[in-house]
Each structure stands twice: as structure tokens, then as C-alpha cells.
Design a protein around this motif. Structure first.
Motif, PDB file in Angstrom:
ATOM      1  N   LYS A 209      27.006 -30.641  -0.093  1.00 34.42           N
ATOM      2  CA  LYS A 209      26.823 -29.377  -0.847  1.00 34.42           C
ATOM      3  C   LYS A 209      28.091 -28.554  -0.042  1.00 34.42           C
ATOM      4  O   LYS A 209      29.234 -28.817  -0.618  1.00 34.42           O
ATOM      5  N   LYS A 210      27.820 -27.231   1.061  1.00 36.97           N
ATOM      6  CA  LYS A 210      29.171 -26.830   1.267  1.00 36.97           C
ATOM      7  C   LYS A 210      30.085 -27.238   2.001  1.00 36.97           C
ATOM      8  O   LYS A 210      31.414 -27.622   2.055  1.00 36.97           O
ATOM      9  N   CYS A 211      29.759 -28.502   2.660  1.00 34.66           N
ATOM     10  CA  CYS A 211      30.600 -28.879   3.327  1.00 34.66           C
ATOM     11  C   CYS A 211      31.710 -29.797   3.445  1.00 34.66           C
ATOM     12  O   CYS A 211      33.316 -30.503   3.304  1.00 34.66           O
ATOM     13  N   PRO A 251      29.416 -14.323  -4.376  1.00 29.85           N
ATOM     14  CA  PRO A 251      28.549 -14.706  -2.107  1.00 29.85           C
ATOM     15  C   PRO A 251      27.655 -15.124  -2.183  1.00 29.85           C
ATOM     16  O   PRO A 251      26.743 -15.083  -2.738  1.00 29.85           O
ATOM     17  N   SER A 252      27.386 -16.000  -1.606  1.00 22.39           N
ATOM     18  CA  SER A 252      26.334 -16.387  -1.470  1.00 22.39           C
ATOM     19  C   SER A 252      25.141 -15.472  -2.200  1.00 22.39           C
ATOM     20  O   SER A 252      24.840 -13.846  -1.174  1.00 22.39           O
ATOM     21  N   ALA A 253      24.234 -15.606  -1.889  1.00 18.50           N
ATOM     22  CA  ALA A 253      22.489 -14.333  -2.649  1.00 18.50           C
ATOM     23  C   ALA A 253      23.182 -13.202  -3.247  1.00 18.50           C
ATOM     24  O   ALA A 253      22.658 -12.383  -3.063  1.00 18.50           O
ATOM     25  N   SER A 374      15.057 -17.916   2.753  1.00 18.63           N
ATOM     26  CA  SER A 374      13.641 -19.461   2.057  1.00 18.63           C
ATOM     27  C   SER A 374      14.420 -19.557   0.832  1.00 18.63           C
ATOM     28  O   SER A 374      15.096 -19.128   0.099  1.00 18.63           O
ATOM     29  N   ARG A 375      14.323 -21.455   1.187  1.00 20.36           N
ATOM     30  CA  ARG A 375      14.861 -21.953   0.057  1.00 20.36           C
ATOM     31  C   ARG A 375      14.180 -22.182  -1.140  1.00 20.36           C
ATOM     32  O   ARG A 375      12.948 -23.420  -0.371  1.00 20.36           O
ATOM     33  N   PHE A 376      14.239 -22.564  -2.398  1.00 21.44           N
ATOM     34  CA  PHE A 376      13.561 -24.214  -3.082  1.00 21.44           C
ATOM     35  C   PHE A 376      15.023 -25.000  -3.433  1.00 21.44           C
ATOM     36  O   PHE A 376      16.117 -24.469  -3.354  1.00 21.44           O
TER      37      PHE A 376
HETATM   38  C1  OXD Z   1      24.356 -21.479  -0.665  1.00 24.96           C
HETATM   39  C2  OXD Z   1      25.565 -20.174  -0.017  1.00 24.96           C
HETATM   40  O1  OXD Z   1      24.980 -21.349  -1.749  1.00 24.96           O
HETATM   41  O2  OXD Z   1      25.065 -20.504   1.124  1.00 24.96           O
HETATM   42  O3  OXD Z   1      23.433 -21.899   0.007  1.00 24.96           O
HETATM   43  O4  OXD Z   1      26.033 -19.614  -0.619  1.00 24.96           O
END
Ligand code: OXD
Ligand code: MN
Length: 593
Positions: A209-211, A251-253, A374-376
Motif C-alpha cells: 500500500k503506502k510503502c 489527506p488520510s481520513a 480503526s479500520r476495515f
Molecule cells: C490510509 C492512510 O489510506 O493513512 O490508510 O492514508
């Protein structure tokens, strides 16, 4: 060693080295078969790493809790290890690669003893697409394996495409002791290598993903003439059946998943508008044979923020989590063995376990049941509005690029850049209030150019230059138009001034009209703003005068804002592209007029 799934020499040599270093007790190749996934799920349940949820209500769904100290990305421990510090740039944390390898190998040495090494071959992008890239992640975590099996295309088929090639991204993940003091997420862009130690949180350990798909891929894109961006991709289908594609970077979230899966407001729905989701987080973009920019989503699932996801805010995301999903750090409702998070509904469970694993009564407790981050992890195929083009190996043609952030003041609801380079400037000056997706203070404005601050794998000055150079290769008639949006303006009492969610379609509608040349706009110092009359307010309890309040350009406030941009740009010295310095000077001069 288990039978190898490949005879690729570069891969087998690399694995030999890692086995020697990590000393696993067992080695398992992930072949992508359903039987293997089932067996791993069962094993993780037997050790408590996963909890199987109610099979009738949430078939094939599981709950996982990370360590309490390991719930978000750790930006100050995320390093770009390029040979030269300048190539990492002033906005990344850098470490000399030799020093970093030594530090990481010392931490990782022997850490798989008594554990299994899982070898995950995965493709970012549809297997075999010209856009796609292959990675291998080794990990000692079943949770990582099962998440990667949702988020990416995994297994033998990937190795078949790889063949004998040495063109693959090396990824090594070691849980070690989840020791926050020795947690490091390191990218070695010049070596196609990622090493992550002492974490079990998705953004730090799902290396595709991010990396890979952002940090390593942004660097590959610079060298190979394409772009890896922190962008959702959506298709907006109009009543005449035509679909226009939009990429958007927040940005994230900040609501990328919500926008990507938006449900049109009633009036639009009746007319036949539909939104199709191609991706909710990452876009790989390159020029197609017709001279337009095309994008694919390299991922195969959604790693979405759970809190705030509900029937109203994002029914499509909620539906996506109803089967085959892994929930992380949400509350566990013991009455029916399901999950709950803040903002799911108004009925928190009373007989529950919170994200930390403690008994929790949602009716009485002051504490949160679910962690704010928290995530799904949900398969993309579950999404009711997944685009028919999701698997298209050629990607989708992009009409508009949208930047945006979370700003209570200043930034108008929407504006359009004057041309490509001005659009790059608009992306480069993005600022947003921080969220729980990374550790650190929440709610402070920070500059987050193109929403890539934590994800750009090289010097951001060179990254901006790459954007400008891509623009130079595009015929202006074919280049996507560039916009900025802000759904988060508030009044002085802290109330949101725009309804957001599905109603954001009203803004996308204006954006597409602008792309088609169907609507006028007012030119201001910061760009083209809509006339209030041109944003469709039908069905909303809002007047044009209300809208005007968020379609303003406050000269003094913008001058103050641009001081922050001066500070950002000053960090880049001679890597700041001259084109951006010129754009900044132009905006300043126009504000004075
Ligand atoms: C994600 C983020 O997508 O932190 O999880 O940007
Ligand atoms: Mn993201």
C-alpha cells in the motif's frame, strides 16, 4: 524449505539471504488458493490473533486488535533511505542506506525463530496489466497475509507473470516485539526495497500500500514517466450514459472513501446520475495512446477508516464490509458477535469489548469503543458501486484532478486552476487539519502537498518538477483540468457550512461542466470560482447567499496563508521548480490588484 513456487533466481537468492538472517522455523508460500486462506484463518483464530465474527450476519469476517501502542502510521519513523540525503528532500526523514540496513538487520536478526515465514507474491494492479508492478512481501504475521490477500492480487499467477525477471519490489516485514522504540518503516527507492520492523498496523505493514504503491512507485514513476498519487478514482455517469472520470487527492481520513462511493442526492438520482468507484486511495496514472491521462487503482480492496462510516455517510462502504472483511481495532459486540464503532449508529452495544480488549458498556462508558483510526479491510468486489472498469488493464481516462483538504476557514468550496502549472501550484500549497491516521496531534493545519507529504518517495521539489514535466507532454485540450475543493468550512460556532457526503456530487457536477466548457466562472486571484447560481442547490436547505459565504476569497487571510507557502517553498532551495515560484508570485500580485 517448502516447495518453491518459482525458479526465479533473483527471488530465490534474496529469500535464501532472508532465511539466513531471520531464521524462520517454517516457510510457507502464499499461493492465493481459497483452501490456504481458510487454513490460515483457522490458525489465526486458534491463537487469538483473529476472532471469527457471526457467520450469518458477517460471513467470512474477522476481528483483530493491534497492540495498543501500534494503531497508526508513524511518520517520524518512516524513512526514505536514498544514497544522497538531498534525494529524500526536506519533507522526508532520511537515513543513509548502509546505516539503515545495518540497524534493521540487527533488529530483525533471528526474529522469525519459532515463527513461520510467509512469502506473499502480489501484483499492484490487474495481473499482467502494462500499468502493474510486482512485489514480494515476507512476513511473520498471518494478519498481514490475510490483509494482503484482500488488498492486492496474490499468489502463483503473479509469479507466472514475473517469470525470471528481476523487476520486483523486495519487502521484508518483521513483527519482532512490536517495540515502539525500535519501530522503523524504511524505503530504499534505489534498491526497490522496503523493510518494516516492530509494527503490526496496516499502513506500516501491508507493504503493497503506502510503502510500495506510493513511496517506491512515486520514485519509479519519476524515472519511468508516470505518476503514483494518493488519489481516489471515480466515474460520474450522466443521464445520457456517458461516464467522466475524476481523480481526487485528500489527506488520510478526509473522506476519499466516502467521495469514491458517493450516493447521488435524490434529485440527481431521479435524473439518472450514478457514481462508480474505481479506487478509494491510490491512483497510478500514465499517458495513453490517445494523449490523455489514464489511471488505474493498483489495489484490490479498501483499507477504510471505520468510525463515522454508516448507512447515511457511506452505505456502499458499509455494504462492502458485510462479507470477507477484516476489522481492526473496532468494538466487539458480544451479544451477537458483530462489530461496532463510533458513528455506526446510535445504539452502542452494552455487552462489548473495546478496541483495547477491555470489557466495555457503550451506554455508560466515557471511553471510545473503537479507536478513531480503526479500520476495515474489505474486498473491492463487495462494493455495490464498483466500476465496470475496475479490472480494465488500460485504466480509465481522467477528465479532472481534484485536490482538497480539511479547512475550517479560508479555502472555498471549490475553485479551478487557471492552467496545468497553476494546478500544480494549487496542489503544492494544500494544507489540511491533521487526523488520527498518523500518530501526533490531531486538528492542526499542516502543509500536505498533493496529500503526498507522508508518501512521496523522493525529494518533493523533484516531484513537483515531474508534475510540471508531465504537463509539458500533454496537449492542453487533452490534459485533465485541475480543481481544489473543501467540504469542511465552518462558521464561528463550529457548524459545517456545507452538507458534504452525497451532496458533494453538486460540486463534481460543476467540475465536469467546467471540463466540458458548459459553464462560466468568476476569475479571482486564486483561480476560477463558481457563480453561486451554477451550483445546483435543489432539495437542499441552503440559499445562494449561504453558498456565497463559502465561495469567497478573503485577501488578508490568503496573504497570511501564502506566508506558510513561502516557508514551505524556502525549504527546497534550488530544487523548487521555477514554475512554482512564478505561480506564487503571480497569485500574490493578483491578490494586490
Ligand atoms: C490510509 C492512510 O489510506 O493513512 O490508510 O492514508
Ligand atoms: Mn490513504
Amino acid at each position: 524449505m517448502e516447495t518453491n513456487l518459482t525458479s526465479n533466481k533473483s527471488l530465490l537468492d534474496w529469500l535464501d539471504e532472508k532465511v539466513e538472517l531471520l531464521k524462520p522455523s517454517k516457510i510457507v508460500w502464499i499461493d492465493g488458493s481459497q483452501e490456504q486462506i481458510e487454513a490460515l484463518r483457522a490458525e489465526a483464530c486458534s491463537t487469538g490473533e483473529l476472532i471469527k465474527l457471526n457467520e450469518e450476519l458477517l460471513p467470512d469476517c474477522y476481528l483483530h486488535r493491534t497492540a495498543v501502542n501500534d494503531v497508526a502510521r508513524v511518520e517520524d519513523r518512516t524513512l526514505i533511505c536514498s544514497r544522497s540525503e538531498k534525494d529524500a528532500g526536506p519533507t522526508n526523514h532520511w537515513m543513509d542506506p548502509e546505516k539503515a540496513y545495518k540497524m534493521l538487520y540487527d533488529i530483525a536478526a533471528g526474529s522469525y525463530e519459532g515463527r513461520t515465514m510467509y512469502i506473499i507474491p502480489y501484483s499492484m494492479g490487474p495481473v499482467g496489466s502494462p500499468f502493474s508492478k510486482i512485489g514480494i512481501e515476507i512476513t511473520d504475521s498471518i494478519y498481514v497475509v490475510l490483509n494482503m490477500c484482500i488488498m492486492t492480487r496474490v499468489g502463483k499467477k503473479v509469479l507466472d507473470v514475473l517469470g525470471d525477471s528481476n523487476d520486483w519490489v523486495r519487502g521484508m516485514h518483521c513483527k519482532c516485539d512490536i517495540d515502539a522504540e525500535n519501530r522503523w518503516i524504511c524505503q530504499f527507492p534505489e534498491d526497490n526495497t522496503i523493510i518494516s520492523v516492530n509494527s503490526g498496523y496496516g499502513g506500516n505493514v501491508l507493504l503493497g500500500k503506502k510503502c510500495f504503491a506510493l513511496r517506491i512507485a512515486s520514485y519509479l514513476g519519476k524515472n519511468e514517466g508516470w505518476q503514483a498519487e494518493h488519489m481516489l478514482i471515480l466515474g460520474l455517469e450522466k443521464p445520457n450514459g456517458e461516464t467522466k472520470y475524476i481523480c481526487a487527492a485528500f489527506p488520510s481520513a478526509c473522506g476519499k472513501t466516502n467521495l469514491a462511493m458517493l450516493i447521488p442526492p435524490e434529485g440527481y438520482k431521479k435524473k439518472g446520475y450514478k457514481v462508480w468507484c474505481v479506487g478509494d486511495d491510490i491512483a497510478w496514472i500514465r499517458k495513453g495512446p490517445d494523449g490523455r491521462l489514464y489511471a488505474i487503482n493498483p489495489e484490490n480492496g479498501f483499507f477504510g477508516v471505520a468510525p463515522g462510516t454508516n448507512e447515511k455517510s457511506n452505505p456502499n462502504a458499509l455494504e462492502s464490509t458485510k462479507k470477507g472483511t477484516i476489522f481492526t481495532n473496532v468494538a466487539h459486540n458480544l451479544d451477537n458477535n458483530t462489530v461496532w464503532w463510533e458513528g455506526l449508529d446510535k445504539n452502542p452495544p452494552t455487552n462489548a469489548v473495546d478496541w483495547k480488549g477491555n470489557p466495555w458498556n457503550g451506554a455508560e462508558s466515557e471511553e471510545k469503543g473503537a479507536h478513531p483510526n480503526s479500520r476495515f479491510t474489505a474486498p473491492a468486489v463487495n462494493c455495490p458501486c464498483i466500476s465496470s472498469e475496475f479490472e480494465n488493464p488500460q485504466g480509465v481516462p481522467i477528465s479532472a484532478i481534484v485536490f482538497g483538504g480539511r479547512r475550517a476557514k479560508l479555502t472555498p468550496l471549490v475553485y479551478q486552476s487557471k492552467d496545468w502549472n497553476h494546478g500544480v501550484f494549487v496542489g503544492s500549497i494544500m494544507g489540511s487539519e491533521t487526523t488520527a491516521a498518523a500518530t501526533g496531534a490531531v486538528g492542526v493545519v499542516r502543509r500536505d502537498p498533493m496529500a503526498m507529504l507522508p508518501f512521496c518517495g523522493y525529494n518533493m521539489g523533484d516531484y513537483w518538477k515531474h508534475w510540471i514535466e508531465i504537463g509539458e507532454t500533454l496537449d492542453p485540450d487533452k490534459a485533465p483540468k485541475i480543481f481544489n475543493v473543501n467540504w469542511f468550512r465552518k462558521d464561528d460556532e463550529g457548524n459545517f457550512l456545507w452538507p458534504g457526503f452525497g451532496d458533494n456530487l453538486r460540486v463534481l457536477d460543476w467540475i465536469i461542466d467546467r471540463c466540458e466548457g458548459d459553464v462560466d466562472a468568476q476569475e479571482t486571484a486564486i483561480g476560477y470560482l463558481p457563480y453561486a447560481k451554477d451550483i445546483n442547490l435543489e432539495g437542499l436547505d441552503m440559499t445562494e447567499a449561504d453558498l456565497d459565504k463559502i465561495l469567497d476569497v478573503d485577501k488578508d487571510a490568503w496573504e497570511e496563508e501564502l506566508k506558510g507557502v513561502d516557508e514551505l517553498y524556502a525549504k527546497f532551495g534550488d530544487t523548487l521548480p521555477k514554475e512554482l515560484a512564478d505561480e506564487l508570485a503571480k497569485v500574490k500580485a493578483d491578490l494586490e490588484k
